[in-house]
Write an enzyme that holds these catalytic residues in place. Structure first.
Site, PDB file in Angstrom:
ATOM      1  N   LYS A   1     -23.020  57.717  13.880  1.00  0.00           N
ATOM      2  CA  LYS A   1     -24.007  56.657  13.637  1.00  0.00           C
ATOM      3  C   LYS A   1     -23.512  55.348  14.252  1.00  0.00           C
ATOM      4  O   LYS A   1     -22.322  55.218  14.543  1.00  0.00           O
ATOM      5  CB  LYS A   1     -24.196  56.498  12.124  1.00  0.00           C
ATOM      6  CG  LYS A   1     -22.896  56.172  11.387  1.00  0.00           C
ATOM      7  CD  LYS A   1     -23.036  56.323   9.896  1.00  0.00           C
ATOM      8  CE  LYS A   1     -21.710  56.006   9.220  1.00  0.00           C
ATOM      9  NZ  LYS A   1     -21.701  56.396   7.817  1.00  0.00           N
TER      10      LYS A   1
ATOM     11  N   TYR B   1     -15.742  22.849  20.187  1.00  0.00           N
ATOM     12  CA  TYR B   1     -16.839  22.313  19.369  1.00  0.00           C
ATOM     13  C   TYR B   1     -16.337  21.697  18.065  1.00  0.00           C
ATOM     14  O   TYR B   1     -15.442  22.259  17.416  1.00  0.00           O
ATOM     15  CB  TYR B   1     -17.800  23.440  18.982  1.00  0.00           C
ATOM     16  CG  TYR B   1     -18.785  23.808  20.059  1.00  0.00           C
ATOM     17  CD1 TYR B   1     -19.670  22.866  20.580  1.00  0.00           C
ATOM     18  CD2 TYR B   1     -18.839  25.108  20.535  1.00  0.00           C
ATOM     19  CE1 TYR B   1     -20.592  23.229  21.561  1.00  0.00           C
ATOM     20  CE2 TYR B   1     -19.752  25.479  21.504  1.00  0.00           C
ATOM     21  CZ  TYR B   1     -20.622  24.537  22.014  1.00  0.00           C
ATOM     22  OH  TYR B   1     -21.521  24.899  22.963  1.00  0.00           O
TER      23      TYR B   1
ATOM     24  N   MET C   1     -20.127  30.952  21.548  1.00  0.00           N
ATOM     25  CA  MET C   1     -20.996  32.107  21.812  1.00  0.00           C
ATOM     26  C   MET C   1     -20.408  33.026  22.879  1.00  0.00           C
ATOM     27  O   MET C   1     -20.387  34.240  22.724  1.00  0.00           O
ATOM     28  CB  MET C   1     -22.384  31.638  22.242  1.00  0.00           C
ATOM     29  CG  MET C   1     -23.396  32.759  22.278  1.00  0.00           C
ATOM     30  SD  MET C   1     -25.005  32.261  22.884  1.00  0.00           S
ATOM     31  CE  MET C   1     -25.632  31.284  21.539  1.00  0.00           C
TER      32      MET C   1
HETATM   33  C1  LIG Z   1     -20.566  56.976   7.426  1.00  0.00           C
HETATM   34  C2  LIG Z   1     -20.562  58.115   6.518  1.00  0.00           C
HETATM   35  C3  LIG Z   1     -19.442  58.965   6.419  1.00  0.00           C
HETATM   36  C4  LIG Z   1     -18.143  58.710   7.144  1.00  0.00           C
HETATM   37  O1  LIG Z   1     -17.397  57.757   6.445  1.00  0.00           O
HETATM   38  P1  LIG Z   1     -15.940  57.284   6.985  1.00  0.00           P
HETATM   39  O2  LIG Z   1     -15.421  56.432   5.906  1.00  0.00           O
HETATM   40  O3  LIG Z   1     -16.215  56.528   8.224  1.00  0.00           O
HETATM   41  O4  LIG Z   1     -15.180  58.509   7.222  1.00  0.00           O
HETATM   42  C5  LIG Z   1     -19.553  60.091   5.627  1.00  0.00           C
HETATM   43  N1  LIG Z   1     -20.689  60.351   4.947  1.00  0.00           N
HETATM   44  C6  LIG Z   1     -21.767  59.548   4.994  1.00  0.00           C
HETATM   45  C7  LIG Z   1     -22.974  59.900   4.218  1.00  0.00           C
HETATM   46  C8  LIG Z   1     -21.742  58.398   5.769  1.00  0.00           C
HETATM   47  O5  LIG Z   1     -22.799  57.604   5.817  1.00  0.00           O
END
Ligand SMILES: *Cc1c(COP(=O)(O)O)cnc(C)c1O
Length: 891
Positions: free
Chosen positions: A539, A784, A834
């Site tokens: 993800k 800044y 930035m």
């Molecule tokens: C992101 C996620 C993981 C992985 O978690 P880590 O701490 O990065 O290993 C596992 N299960 C679900 C449902 C997640 O959303």
């Protein structure tokens, strides 16, 4: 050479089934059905490791056309012997030993000299350099890159060909006692070179001495003539003396017993150094660039070999001057118009080509696989044979387009055109004969060229006499969406092609080391019980690292599942050619049709979402389904015959998403009523990384077991259950269940501090360049809001080309952040802006504009940085903005 039915006599074992062709010869050895294509004479050797079993891939290998198999005795073949009609199947006690035995037999057939290189560091570079330096005198067969293991050595030695090679150079690496004797039996060296002894790979040995003696076993066979080593390495010198090995040594410390005395004559950094060498009563000087101590040692080893072989000093100097750096890794770069470049522009021999093609084949892109290739120089083969092999390799690896650059390839292309004309002419003359008119003479072809025509030259259509000619007409749009391997002999200067096709960049890059990623993946996988699957969370653009590249690697490494947060992310992976099952954690109510079309599996966490899912797939009288698309038959028709797989999320304490315990009876009833195709049951732990909450975690796991049981009963069959994230995998191995979900650990961050130090490798390095350095008098402020406060002394302030729009957190302002310049830490001064920020390099006087500054990576740990600004490594990784170019490297 090696007829398959004769193998039992050579290797032992039993022929379970004779091949349909009793004369079938073993010409190639394959360990991996992931290499596409099956060349004639390829034998698949099924190796079994703790977490890998080659036998699983026999059906796929058979389907690809392989007909020769070496398997482990007693292992049940998937589908039984009857599933492999016509194939030869040999069962042996150890397929690895059989692989080594075949290579040893090949080595014995070769009969010529073989030089083996071992030691702790520098093996690959010394091997590559010796190959360059000896190329004018010898036709060399050498291990590709750093193939030096129990598997890599036999595969390398297998390539030795009598009549074609005059010298073999192989490296041997070991990690535990007993391994070297097996490699020695395969390599059977006549000469050896020992680079040095150091702390690398120590774990498998009781002591330094044991390691040294184990390594020296390589050089104790019959027929061993000479070991090159450095006399100044005391332990090595003593061991060589104790074992009475025939040696040839060099010294920089004027040991009179050494064969060659070297002297460094000037050591100004960056300039050509002079080396004095005394050998056999004569004295010579050579000049060569020696920027650091390891290079010095590697060069002196090579020089000793050249002197011993009595290469003329002037000739040695000529070869030294042409020595070029060894590119140890294949860089993957983002190209223009969504293409990817695999940059291997430094050499072009057959072994290297096969490796680069394998790397190319691993990348699935919609635009196909293109190779830009120069003439292959110094192969020692007649062109017909050489390019026949090259084209066969390209075809086996699924290459769809070839751009050939160089006079040889142009000639070949012309020949192909000629052969097509010839075919037409022959057909015309046959027609003429049939019509009883005067036959037309076919255009002539030289007999020596005729052999070429037996190869399939279809791929060869685009050729250019040189790199300039290609660049002059190049339109990068012609290469849109393709994965392009750029591989050329050095003389062709292919780095200009890389520059022309590479996406424009500003000075900031995120370098992702795919080998480190694979290492971390294996680290977690090793800790799993047999049978536990692994789902990898990609993800958020794979935690900022680039989803497609990471997914593609994981597919190759045989992860079982991928997971993304949103449907779009899954669609992008499918469109890039990823075929692993993918779970989508947050399906929108109206996304189920799309998910199904792309074979994405929704996670269902509430009754509402379940209703959306059912409404999509259960036809009602007035539901309108789009008509299947006849132009794209690969997509399933929109009206699914059955319900697609889904995953049920149970909330056991995170209190975020998921069915609660009270929902379970109603959920179980729905599961039964609709016969839901549940692919898995899952829960997510709230604090798996924190020992303070272990009781809570155990309660979550117990609740999960309680809640899963009635659902499993309703399904009436076993179903995958999974609960653990990265921290959980290491801290609660007893709860691995059927699958685990690996996330941050893959990227080299141990969220729970459970792994041994250095067990994980850092994967990402964010770096930029210094745009300018100013000397600031005492009393002046920086940036800044004048937040870079004045000090009482003069300062050197460097401006870096990175800011918060690149994802470098503004909370790093005013000393909270630190960067690495020339390996030293420099604190952030003033506010992060930035597109820029400033660091104080007063304490690093050698810092210059143009230098690289590392924002995080090796030496600048993500956890430490996150801690400095009160966040977590996850945020630092995922914040790196899309405008930062990702480059992917592999060793
Ligand atoms: C992101 C996620 C993981 C992985 O978690 P880590 O701490 O990065 O290993 C596992 N299960 C679900 C449902 C997640 O959303």
């Amino acid at each position: 050479m090696f007829r398959f039915p004769d193998l039992p006599a050579l290797l032992g074992g039993t022929l379970l089934q004779a091949p349909a062709d009793p004369a079938a010869e073993v010409r190639h050895l394959l360990l991996d059905s992931r290499r596409v294509g099956a060349p004639a004479g390829a034998a698949f050797v099924a190796l079994r490791g703790p977490r890998h079993d080659g036998h699983r891939y026999l059906p796929a290998a058979y389907a690809q056309g392989l007909r020769l198999f070496i398997i482990e005795a007693g292992v049940e073949l998937p589908g039984g012997l009857a599933a492999y009609p016509g194939a030869g199947v040999l069962a042996v006690a150890s397929p690895l030993a059989a692989l080594q035995g075949l290579a040893a037999a090949r080595r014995a057939q070769f009969g010529g000299p073989v030089l083996a290189i071992t030691g702790s560091n520098g093996k690959t570079i010394v091997k590559e350099w010796l190959a360059q330096l000896l190329a004018p005198d010898e036709a060399i067969c050498r291990s590709p890159r750093s193939y030096n293991s129990q598997v890599g050595v036999p595969l390398s030695v297998w390539e030795l060909t009598p009549g074609r090679h005059t010298l073999g150079i192989f490296e041997a690496g070991i990690s535990e006692v007993g391994e070297m004797a097996r490699l020695a039996a395969v390599i059977q060296p006549t000469e050896g070179l020992f680079t040095n002894i150091g702390p690398a790979h120590d774990a498998g040995f009781a002591s330094e001495d044991e390691k040294l003696h184990e390594k020296l076993r390589l050089f104790q066979g019959p027929g061993f003539e000479r070991l090159f080593y450095c006399h100044d390495q005391l332990a090595v010198r003593h061991a060589v003396a104790r074992l009475a090995l025939p040696g040839f040594s060099w010294t920089r410390l004027q040991h009179p017993e050494a064969d060659v005395q070297f002297e460094l004559l000037d050591t100004a950094p960056g300039v050509a150094n002079s080396i004095g060498a005394s050998y056999d009563g004569r004295r010579y000087t050579f000049s060569v660039l020696l920027p650091d101590a390891p290079t010095r040692q590697n060069v002196l080893h090579c020089l000793a070999v050249l002197l011993q072989r009595r290469v003329e000093p002037a000739e040695i100097q000529r070869r030294l001057s042409r020595l070029h750096p060894v590119a140890m890794r294949l860089e993957m770069k983002q190209g223009r118009h969504s293409s990817y470049l695999l940059d291997d522009a430094y050499n072009n021999d057959l072994a290297g080509l096969a490796l680069a093609l394998a790397a190319l084949a691993r990348q699935a892109r919609p635009g196909g696989h293109t190779v830009i290739l120069s003439d292959v120089l110094e192969s020692g083969l007649p062109p017909a044979v050489l390019y026949g092999q090259v084209l066969a390799l390209l075809q086996q690896h699924g290459v769809t387009r070839l751009v050939g650059i160089g006079p040889e390839l142009v000639k070949l292309n012309k020949l192909k055109v000629k052969s097509e004309e010839l075919k037409e002419a022959v057909e015309a003359s046959q027609q003429a004969l049939a019509a009883d008119t005067e036959p037309i003479a076919p255009s002539s072809i030289e007999p020596s060229e005729a052999a070429l025509l037996t190869f399939n030259l279809k791929l060869l259509t685009e050729t250019y006499p040189g790199t300039e000619a290609f660049l002059a007409q190049l339109d990068p749009l012609d290469f849109a969406n393709q994965t392009i391997l750029i591989k050329g002999a050095r003389a062709f200067g292919f780095e200009r092609i890389v520059a022309a096709l590479q996406a424009q960049q500003h000075g900031t890059v995120l370098e992702v080391n795919l080998d480190a990623l694979a290492h971390n993946f294996h680290y977690y996988r090793q800790g799993l019980r047999p049978g536990t699957k692994i789902m990898v969370m990609v993800k958020a653009f794979a935690y900022g690292s680039g989803s497609y590249e990471v997914a593609s690697l994981l597919e190759f490494q045989r992860a079982d599942y991928l997971a993304v947060a949103y449907p779009d992310e899954g669609v992008a992976l499918r469109e890039a050619g990823i075929s692993l099952p993918i779970m989508v954690m947050n399906p929108a109510p109206d996304s189920f049709e799309l998910l199904h079309r792309y074979r994405l599996e929704p996670e269902i966490y509430s009754f509402e979402r379940l209703q959306d899912y059912l409404a999509t797939f259960t036809p009602t009288p007035n539901t309108q389904y789009p008509i299947p698309n006849p132009e794209n038959p690969t997509l399933p028709p929109s009206h699914p015959p059955t319900l697609p797989p889904l995953h049920l999320k149970l909330d056991t304490g995170m209190r975020r998403l998921g069915f609660e315990e009270a929902d379970i009876p109603a959920l179980a009833a729905l599961v039964q009523e609709h016969q839901l195709p549940v692919a898995s049951l899952m829960t997510h732990l709230a604090a798996a990384d924190d020992p303070a909450h272990d009781d809570f975690t155990r309660q979550q796991l117990a609740a999960f077991a309680r809640m899963a049981a009635p659902l499993q009963a309703a399904l009436g069959r076993p179903v995958l259950r999974h609960a653990l994230n990265s921290a959980g995998i290491l801290r609660f191995p007893e709860a691995q269940l059927d699958m685990v979900r690996l996330g941050i650990g893959l990227y080299g961050v141990d969220a729970s501090d459970t792994a041994a130090p250095d067990a994980l490798r850092p994967v990402s390095e964010l770096r930029t360049t210094i745009s300018q350095i100013k000397t600031l008098p005492a009393g002046h402020t920086v940036g800044y809001g004048r937040r870079g406060l004045a000090t009482a002394h003069d300062r050197r302030i460097a401006t870096l080309a990175i800011g918060y729009a690149d994802g470098y957190d503004r909370r790093f302002s005013s000393g909270a952040g630190t960067v690495l310049v020339r390996g030293q830490r420099a604190p952030i001064v003033g506010s992060v802006a930035m597109d820029m920020c400033m660091v104080d390099v007063t304490a690093i006087p050698e810092a210059r504009a143009g230098d690289i500054a590392v924002l995080f990576g090796a030496g600048l740990d993500l956890k430490e940085l996150a801690g400095r600004i009160g966040t977590i490594p996850y945020e630092l990784l995922t914040n790196v903005s899309e405008r930062v170019k990702r480059i992917f490297v592999t060793e």
